[in-house]
Every structure is written in structure tokens, then in C-alpha cells.
Design a protein around this motif. Structure first.
Motif, mmCIF file in Angstrom:
data_model
loop_
_atom_site.group_PDB
_atom_site.id
_atom_site.type_symbol
_atom_site.label_atom_id
_atom_site.label_comp_id
_atom_site.label_asym_id
_atom_site.label_seq_id
_atom_site.Cartn_x
_atom_site.Cartn_y
_atom_site.Cartn_z
ATOM 1 N N VAL A 36 -46.475 29.119 21.666
ATOM 2 C CA VAL A 36 -45.267 28.432 22.120
ATOM 3 C C VAL A 36 -45.387 26.938 21.842
ATOM 4 O O VAL A 36 -44.441 26.293 21.367
ATOM 5 C CB VAL A 36 -45.034 28.673 23.627
ATOM 6 C CG1 VAL A 36 -43.823 27.861 24.114
ATOM 7 C CG2 VAL A 36 -44.809 30.144 23.916
ATOM 8 N N PHE A 37 -46.564 26.383 22.120
ATOM 9 C CA PHE A 37 -46.755 24.954 21.874
ATOM 10 C C PHE A 37 -46.641 24.631 20.383
ATOM 11 O O PHE A 37 -46.062 23.596 20.013
ATOM 12 C CB PHE A 37 -48.109 24.491 22.397
ATOM 13 C CG PHE A 37 -48.352 23.026 22.172
ATOM 14 C CD1 PHE A 37 -47.572 22.069 22.811
ATOM 15 C CD2 PHE A 37 -49.339 22.597 21.291
ATOM 16 C CE1 PHE A 37 -47.770 20.712 22.601
ATOM 17 C CE2 PHE A 37 -49.540 21.243 21.076
ATOM 18 C CZ PHE A 37 -48.762 20.295 21.722
ATOM 19 N N GLU A 38 -47.157 25.511 19.517
ATOM 20 C CA GLU A 38 -47.045 25.285 18.079
ATOM 21 C C GLU A 38 -45.589 25.236 17.652
ATOM 22 O O GLU A 38 -45.196 24.419 16.810
ATOM 23 C CB GLU A 38 -47.792 26.375 17.319
ATOM 24 C CG GLU A 38 -49.293 26.151 17.227
ATOM 25 C CD GLU A 38 -49.637 24.846 16.537
ATOM 26 O OE1 GLU A 38 -49.026 24.529 15.497
ATOM 27 O OE2 GLU A 38 -50.497 24.114 17.067
ATOM 28 N N ARG A 39 -44.769 26.100 18.242
ATOM 29 C CA ARG A 39 -43.333 26.101 17.923
ATOM 30 C C ARG A 39 -42.697 24.771 18.335
ATOM 31 O O ARG A 39 -41.906 24.179 17.584
ATOM 32 C CB ARG A 39 -42.632 27.260 18.638
ATOM 33 C CG ARG A 39 -43.082 28.654 18.214
ATOM 34 C CD ARG A 39 -42.506 29.040 16.856
ATOM 35 N NE ARG A 39 -42.775 30.431 16.543
ATOM 36 C CZ ARG A 39 -41.898 31.417 16.695
ATOM 37 N NH1 ARG A 39 -40.691 31.166 17.171
ATOM 38 N NH2 ARG A 39 -42.211 32.658 16.366
ATOM 39 N N PHE A 40 -43.033 24.342 19.546
ATOM 40 C CA PHE A 40 -42.473 23.082 20.059
ATOM 41 C C PHE A 40 -42.936 21.900 19.216
ATOM 42 O O PHE A 40 -42.127 21.061 18.797
ATOM 43 C CB PHE A 40 -42.874 22.902 21.515
ATOM 44 C CG PHE A 40 -42.607 21.523 22.062
ATOM 45 C CD1 PHE A 40 -41.323 21.001 22.082
ATOM 46 C CD2 PHE A 40 -43.653 20.733 22.546
ATOM 47 C CE1 PHE A 40 -41.067 19.721 22.581
ATOM 48 C CE2 PHE A 40 -43.413 19.461 23.042
ATOM 49 C CZ PHE A 40 -42.118 18.952 23.052
ATOM 50 N N ALA A 41 -44.246 21.821 18.958
ATOM 51 C CA ALA A 41 -44.778 20.718 18.166
ATOM 52 C C ALA A 41 -44.184 20.714 16.760
ATOM 53 O O ALA A 41 -43.911 19.650 16.179
ATOM 54 C CB ALA A 41 -46.305 20.814 18.105
ATOM 55 N N GLY A 42 -43.957 21.920 16.226
ATOM 56 C CA GLY A 42 -43.345 22.006 14.896
ATOM 57 C C GLY A 42 -41.933 21.447 14.883
ATOM 58 O O GLY A 42 -41.525 20.769 13.925
ATOM 59 N N ALA A 43 -41.182 21.703 15.941
ATOM 60 C CA ALA A 43 -39.819 21.170 16.037
ATOM 61 C C ALA A 43 -39.837 19.649 16.097
ATOM 62 O O ALA A 43 -39.005 18.978 15.465
ATOM 63 C CB ALA A 43 -39.121 21.750 17.270
ATOM 64 N N VAL A 44 -40.791 19.091 16.843
ATOM 65 C CA VAL A 44 -40.907 17.635 16.933
ATOM 66 C C VAL A 44 -41.313 17.050 15.582
ATOM 67 O O VAL A 44 -40.772 16.027 15.139
ATOM 68 C CB VAL A 44 -41.926 17.246 18.027
ATOM 69 C CG1 VAL A 44 -42.196 15.738 17.997
ATOM 70 C CG2 VAL A 44 -41.402 17.647 19.403
ATOM 71 N N ARG A 45 -42.273 17.695 14.913
ATOM 72 C CA ARG A 45 -42.725 17.209 13.607
ATOM 73 C C ARG A 45 -41.572 17.214 12.603
ATOM 74 O O ARG A 45 -41.364 16.237 11.868
ATOM 75 C CB ARG A 45 -43.865 18.087 13.092
ATOM 76 C CG ARG A 45 -44.412 17.647 11.732
ATOM 77 C CD ARG A 45 -45.466 18.586 11.208
ATOM 78 N NE ARG A 45 -44.925 19.920 10.959
ATOM 79 C CZ ARG A 45 -45.245 20.998 11.665
ATOM 80 N NH1 ARG A 45 -46.092 20.924 12.668
ATOM 81 N NH2 ARG A 45 -44.712 22.179 11.372
ATOM 82 N N THR A 46 -40.802 18.285 12.597
ATOM 83 C CA THR A 46 -39.684 18.399 11.661
ATOM 84 C C THR A 46 -38.620 17.338 11.914
ATOM 85 O O THR A 46 -37.985 16.828 10.979
ATOM 86 C CB THR A 46 -39.046 19.801 11.771
ATOM 87 O OG1 THR A 46 -40.047 20.782 11.486
ATOM 88 C CG2 THR A 46 -37.887 19.960 10.810
ATOM 89 N N SER A 47 -38.425 16.996 13.184
ATOM 90 C CA SER A 47 -37.405 15.993 13.539
ATOM 91 C C SER A 47 -37.787 14.589 13.083
ATOM 92 O O SER A 47 -36.924 13.713 12.970
ATOM 93 C CB SER A 47 -37.193 15.978 15.049
ATOM 94 O OG SER A 47 -38.299 15.348 15.701
ATOM 95 N N LYS A 48 -39.097 14.362 12.847
ATOM 96 C CA LYS A 48 -39.633 13.041 12.483
ATOM 97 C C LYS A 48 -39.329 11.988 13.544
ATOM 98 O O LYS A 48 -39.225 10.797 13.245
ATOM 99 C CB LYS A 48 -39.091 12.603 11.125
ATOM 100 C CG LYS A 48 -39.504 13.528 9.993
ATOM 101 C CD LYS A 48 -38.993 13.034 8.639
ATOM 102 C CE LYS A 48 -39.432 13.992 7.530
ATOM 103 N NZ LYS A 48 -38.951 13.548 6.198
#
Length: 365
Positions: free
Chosen positions: A125-137
Motif C-alpha cells: 500500500v505504501f509503495e502505491r502511495f509513494a508512487g503516486a507522489v513520485r509521479t506527481s513530482k
């Protein structure tokens, strides 16, 4: 028999213009007595608004209940969002989300990151969340309110997860912990404490004068013009001062006073309405204190275990934690008595076929 709603008397205009202005989650335009603390929070977060990939200063915000910690922090987040499109702000109340998995799931929800119904482990779940933040820049700030709720069972490990996210996932997080417990940092896991390294901001209890200023500010938004008497407001402020400078107590008293005025069909909130509101609060407080006196040692131990757990427990979990203290039969009798005293709530859970006995969910009232 006529429809009960159609037979109600015609609704008259009440005393409230916007009663939400007296609720804890309301973010006010002004924060009397907290201008300095708000500035400190803003300075710590300012780097997030300046450049991509920036990180602010981690913060530990502490102070007694009702001292403006949450309101000030949420106001800073609101202003940051309005000031810059480079920041992404997340707020989670750990009283509602009391495990590492629950916090990460809520963060993913706030980030509008869909999760499969089959369920995922906390790390996933954390990987999904962190991925969303990374993608948003964007530069993310995560506020964890009432963080002391996460100290059980190693849930504070999530601070380490957030700190390592830049290295492992390419997502950068600034963290703000909020708590009533001034000693919270010393109770953290060593790795979590080392990764956090926060600046601290202490919120002192409000003075009686500050409480009156807060109520004046909120009343202007909550009530129609010229409906609230000065005497009623002063008594509600005094109620909060008596509770240790607690603004939430004062605001609740003022809200209840407004409700009392409406119930008697009045167009003004008078001293009599505030007196009734304050009396009701005192009765409720005294009633709970009375219920807490004269407890047996087993009852005290049971309540202590539930407080330490920081979440509802299944009956089997509670029996295990109190193993050697009393028999299961004694504990069942103890729980029934605590429920009668309105100190715990017992909820029956659905039974599993072939399973012996009943499973109950036990939580503090």
C-alpha cells in the motif's frame, strides 16, 4: 396517524448562520494567540513551495488538549496549498486510523490511488502511495495527528518508511507529528526517532483572555448578527478556562448554548442557555469521574490494557493480554460490569462455523 415530519411545527430561522464554525474540524480565518506558532510551522514548510524535490523541516507539535495544535497545522496546510502548486498536503488522524496499514491506506485514498479489493500488505500500500507522489513530482507533507495512538505493536515504523521513501521510491516526504504527549519522541522506536530528527513546537494552554478572543472570532462566523449575549460568551470561555485552557471545551459549550436557545424557540442566545450548556458538561464530566471511582483492581487492569492497545480488542486478544491476572470467566464478568458502568462497549462479532464460544469486540466508551 399523520406523517411525523409533516406534523412538525414550521421551522423558524434559528440563531446559527453557520454552526460548522464551532466544530473542531473548522479551519478559521484567524487564530488568536497562535500567530507565532503558525509562523513557525510555515517557516518549516516554506521550502516545499520553492522548488521541486525540496524537503521541509520535520516537526513535532505538542501541547495540552484544545490548545490549537490541529487548527494551526491545518491552517498552515490550507495556506500552503493556496500559495503554491508544488506542495501536496496530507492529513491523517491516527485516532481514526490506528495502525500502519490503516494510515497508509488512508494516504493512498487521499492521493486518489486505487487499491484492489483483494487487499494488500502495508508495504505494498505504501509503495502505491509513494508512487503516486513520485509521479506527481510534488513535495509531500504528511501530518499524523494524535500520533501516540500508533506507538503500539511497532506501528511507528511508518516514520522510517516515510524517511526512506526518497531512497527507495523517489518520493520525498516532510513529516509533522501532533500529540498531547510532550514525551512522545522518547517513546519512539530508535530507528524511527533517528530518521525523524524534528524541530519541536510547543503549544501552551490558552489564557482566559485568549479563549474569549477565539469565541468572539468563531461566534462572528457561527451566529447571525447580534444574537449572542456577551454574558453567554463569557461563561463559555470561563468553562474552557476551567478545563485547563481547552478551546474545544469552550467551543462545545458555545455550540450547545446556541442549540439550547433554538430548542426554546428563542431568537437570542442568553446567559440561561450558556448556564444550561455548562451545567450539562459538568454533569457529564462528574458522571464519568464517579464511574471511575471504586473500581476493582481487575477493572482497572482491564481499562489500562484497552488504553495501552489504543484500539478495540477482540475478547481473545484481551484474555491473552490479561493471562495470569484472572480467569476468562472472571474477565467476562468484569467486562459486563464495565459495560453497565458505561466505561466499555461490547459488540458481538459474527461467529465462525464450528468455532466454540462467542467473539466480542471490546472498546473504551
Amino acid at each position: 396517524m399523520p406523517n411525523v415530519f409533516s406534523s412538525l411545527p414550521e421551522k423558524r430561522e434559528g440563531v446559527f448562520a453557520n454552526e460548522d464554525a464551532l466544530k473542531p474540524e473548522f479551519i478559521p480565518d484567524a487564530l488568536p494567540g497562535r500567530e507565532n506558532e503558525l509562523t513557525q510551522i510555515a517557516l518549516a514548510l516554506r521550502p516545499l513551495a520553492e522548488s521541486a524535490g525540496a524537503k521541509g523541516r520535520n516537526l513535532f507539535v505538542f501541547g495540552p488538549p484544545g490548545s490549537g495544535k490541529t487548527a494551526s497545522t491545518r491552517r498552515a496546510l490550507k495556506d500552503l496549498n493556496e500559495y503554491s502548486d508544488k506542495a501536496w498536503c496530507f492529513y491523517v488522524n491516527c485516532w481514526q486510523y490506528a495502525t500502519r496499514h490503516a494510515v497508509f491506506s488512508q494516504l493512498a485514498f487521499l492521493a486518489e490511488e486505487p487499491l484492489p479489493r483483494r487487499g494488500l500488505a502495508a508495504d505494498e500500500v505504501f509503495e502505491r502511495f509513494a508512487g503516486a507522489v513520485r509521479t506527481s513530482k510534488k513535495n509531500a507533507v504528511v501530518v499524523l495527528d494524535e500520533f501516540d495512538r500508533l506507538l503500539q505493536a511497532g506501528n511507528d515504523k511508518l516514520l522510517y518508511d516515510l524517511a526512506r521513501a526518497k531512497e527507495l521510491s523517489g518520493a520525498n516526504f516532510t513529516e509533522i507529528l501532533i500529540s498531547n504527549d510532550a514525551d512522545l519522541l522518547s517513546k519512539l522506536d530508535a530507528r524511527a526517532r533517528s530518521s525523524l530528527q524534528p524541530a519541536t513546537i510547543e503549544f501552551k494552554q490558552y489564557s482566559p483572555t485568549q479563549l474569549k478572543e477565539i469565541l468572539l472570532e468563531r461566534a462572528a462566523a457561527a451566529f447571525h448578527e447580534n444574537v449572542l449575549s456577551k454574558e453567554a460568551l463569557a461563561l463559555c470561555a470561563a468553562c474552557g478556562a476551567k478545563a485547563g485552557g481547552d478551546a474545544r471545551v469552550a467551543l462545545q459549550a458555545l455550540y450547545d448554548a446556541g442549540r439550547n436557545a433554538e430548542q426554546r424557540g428563542a431568537r437570542f442566545v442568553e446567559l440561561v442557555d450558556a448556564k444550561k450548556a455548562v451545567l450539562e458538561q459538568e454533569v457529564m464530566s462528574a458522571s464519568k469521574e464517579k464511574r471511575l471511582t471504586g473500581l476493582t483492581r481487575l477493572e482497572e487492569s482491564t481499562l489500562s490494557v484497552l488504553r495501552e492497545a489504543g484500539k478495540p480488542l477482540e475478547s481473545g486478544e484481551l484474555y491473552s493480554l490479561l493471562e495470569g491476572v484472572a480467569s476468562e470467566r472472571s474477565l467476562r464478568e468484569c467486562l459486563n460490569l464495565l459495560q453497565l458502568k458505561k466505561l466499555v462497549v461490547l459488540e458481538e462479532k459474527g461467529s465462525v462455523t464450528g468455532e466454540r464460544g462467542r467473539t466480542r469486540l471490546i472498546k473504551l466508551a
